[in-house]
Design a protein around this motif. Structure first.
Motif, mmCIF file in Angstrom:
data_model
loop_
_atom_site.group_PDB
_atom_site.id
_atom_site.type_symbol
_atom_site.label_atom_id
_atom_site.label_comp_id
_atom_site.label_asym_id
_atom_site.label_seq_id
_atom_site.Cartn_x
_atom_site.Cartn_y
_atom_site.Cartn_z
ATOM 1 N N SER A 88 -5.737 -8.079 7.149
ATOM 2 C CA SER A 88 -4.378 -7.548 7.283
ATOM 3 C C SER A 88 -4.225 -6.235 6.524
ATOM 4 O O SER A 88 -3.618 -5.285 7.023
ATOM 5 C CB SER A 88 -3.357 -8.553 6.761
ATOM 6 N N ALA A 89 -4.777 -6.174 5.313
ATOM 7 C CA ALA A 89 -4.703 -4.945 4.522
ATOM 8 C C ALA A 89 -5.452 -3.812 5.212
ATOM 9 O O ALA A 89 -4.990 -2.664 5.223
ATOM 10 C CB ALA A 89 -5.265 -5.186 3.121
ATOM 11 N N ALA A 90 -6.600 -4.116 5.818
ATOM 12 C CA ALA A 90 -7.363 -3.088 6.545
ATOM 13 C C ALA A 90 -6.593 -2.619 7.778
ATOM 14 O O ALA A 90 -6.600 -1.428 8.104
ATOM 15 C CB ALA A 90 -8.728 -3.636 6.942
ATOM 16 N N ALA A 91 -5.910 -3.536 8.449
ATOM 17 C CA ALA A 91 -5.113 -3.157 9.626
ATOM 18 C C ALA A 91 -3.959 -2.245 9.217
ATOM 19 O O ALA A 91 -3.674 -1.246 9.896
ATOM 20 C CB ALA A 91 -4.587 -4.402 10.332
ATOM 21 N N LEU A 92 -3.304 -2.558 8.115
ATOM 22 C CA LEU A 92 -2.214 -1.698 7.636
ATOM 23 C C LEU A 92 -2.752 -0.329 7.217
ATOM 24 O O LEU A 92 -2.130 0.697 7.484
ATOM 25 C CB LEU A 92 -1.491 -2.366 6.467
ATOM 26 N N GLY A 93 -3.917 -0.300 6.578
ATOM 27 C CA GLY A 93 -4.531 0.964 6.201
ATOM 28 C C GLY A 93 -4.978 1.767 7.407
ATOM 29 O O GLY A 93 -4.999 3.005 7.369
ATOM 30 N N SER A 94 -5.318 1.085 8.489
ATOM 31 C CA SER A 94 -5.736 1.776 9.706
ATOM 32 C C SER A 94 -4.602 2.559 10.343
ATOM 33 O O SER A 94 -4.840 3.514 11.083
ATOM 34 C CB SER A 94 -6.288 0.767 10.721
ATOM 35 N N TYR A 95 -3.372 2.178 10.043
ATOM 36 C CA TYR A 95 -2.221 2.924 10.555
ATOM 37 C C TYR A 95 -2.277 4.370 10.064
ATOM 38 O O TYR A 95 -1.957 5.297 10.813
ATOM 39 C CB TYR A 95 -0.915 2.256 10.120
ATOM 40 N N ILE A 96 -2.702 4.565 8.829
ATOM 41 C CA ILE A 96 -2.794 5.920 8.275
ATOM 42 C C ILE A 96 -3.829 6.729 9.055
ATOM 43 O O ILE A 96 -3.601 7.888 9.397
ATOM 44 C CB ILE A 96 -3.120 5.863 6.770
ATOM 45 N N GLY A 138 -0.186 -2.528 -5.144
ATOM 46 C CA GLY A 138 0.627 -2.637 -3.945
ATOM 47 C C GLY A 138 0.199 -3.807 -3.088
ATOM 48 O O GLY A 138 -0.531 -4.698 -3.517
ATOM 49 N N LEU A 139 0.622 -3.745 -1.870
ATOM 50 C CA LEU A 139 0.377 -4.818 -0.918
ATOM 51 C C LEU A 139 -1.113 -5.017 -0.651
ATOM 52 O O LEU A 139 -1.553 -6.133 -0.393
ATOM 53 C CB LEU A 139 1.123 -4.501 0.382
ATOM 54 N N ASP A 140 -1.901 -3.957 -0.754
ATOM 55 C CA ASP A 140 -3.343 -4.053 -0.521
ATOM 56 C C ASP A 140 -3.984 -5.045 -1.490
ATOM 57 O O ASP A 140 -4.752 -5.917 -1.092
ATOM 58 C CB ASP A 140 -3.973 -2.666 -0.659
ATOM 59 N N VAL A 141 -3.667 -4.942 -2.760
ATOM 60 C CA VAL A 141 -4.230 -5.850 -3.769
ATOM 61 C C VAL A 141 -3.687 -7.264 -3.577
ATOM 62 O O VAL A 141 -4.433 -8.239 -3.657
ATOM 63 C CB VAL A 141 -3.927 -5.339 -5.196
#
Length: 142
Positions: free
Chosen positions: A63-71, A48-51
């Motif tokens: 950016s990937a960590a920020a998107l994961g922080s939403y969870i 996905g977008l993380d990789v």
């Protein structure tokens, strides 16, 4: 300027509310985007977008960590325990540290899927405290 969604809009658009069922829909959609957006042909491994973001040194990882922080933010809104939210933050931090290694940082993301782990923690909480939000998972785990 956009107005905040009204209660009527929240009833009409699924997943927009603050109820546990809507939260479940949103975190599952975010996890799908970050971890299982498409399958790499040949090896049948979902990515996905993380990789994809981890390929970009520095900015992509953050950016990937920020998107994961939403969870994790959604977990906090569900009033989950500080211990559970801290575990989720640890998963995000560990994933971010692995991703900071230039170019090879994307490789550990194939094996350590922090967003999937965090969604699993939230689902366990929801299944225990809000059993009406349970859904049937029809995807076959291999």
């Amino acid at each position: 300027m956009l107005d905040q969604p009204t209660p009527k809009m929240r009833r009409q658009i699924p997943g927009l509310g603050s109820d546990p069922g809507s939260v479940r829909q949103r975190i599952e959609a975010m996890e799908q985007l970050l971890e299982r957006m498409f399958v790499i042909p040949g090896i049948n491994k979902p990515v996905g977008l993380d990789v994809i973001l981890d390929i970009i040194p520095g900015i992509g990882t953050i950016s990937a960590a920020a998107l994961g922080s939403y969870i994790a933010w959604e977990a906090r809104n569900l009033r989950m325990s500080k211990w559970q939210v801290a575990r989720m933050a640890g998963n995000i931090g560990f994933d971010m540290l692995l991703g900071l290694i230039p170019w090879v940082g994307a490789i550990p993301d194939f094996f350590f899927r922090s967003n999937t782990r965090n969604v699993r923690i939230i689902k366990q909480h929801l299944d225990k405290h809000h059993p009406e939000t349970r859904t049937i998972d029809v995807s076959a785990r291999r």
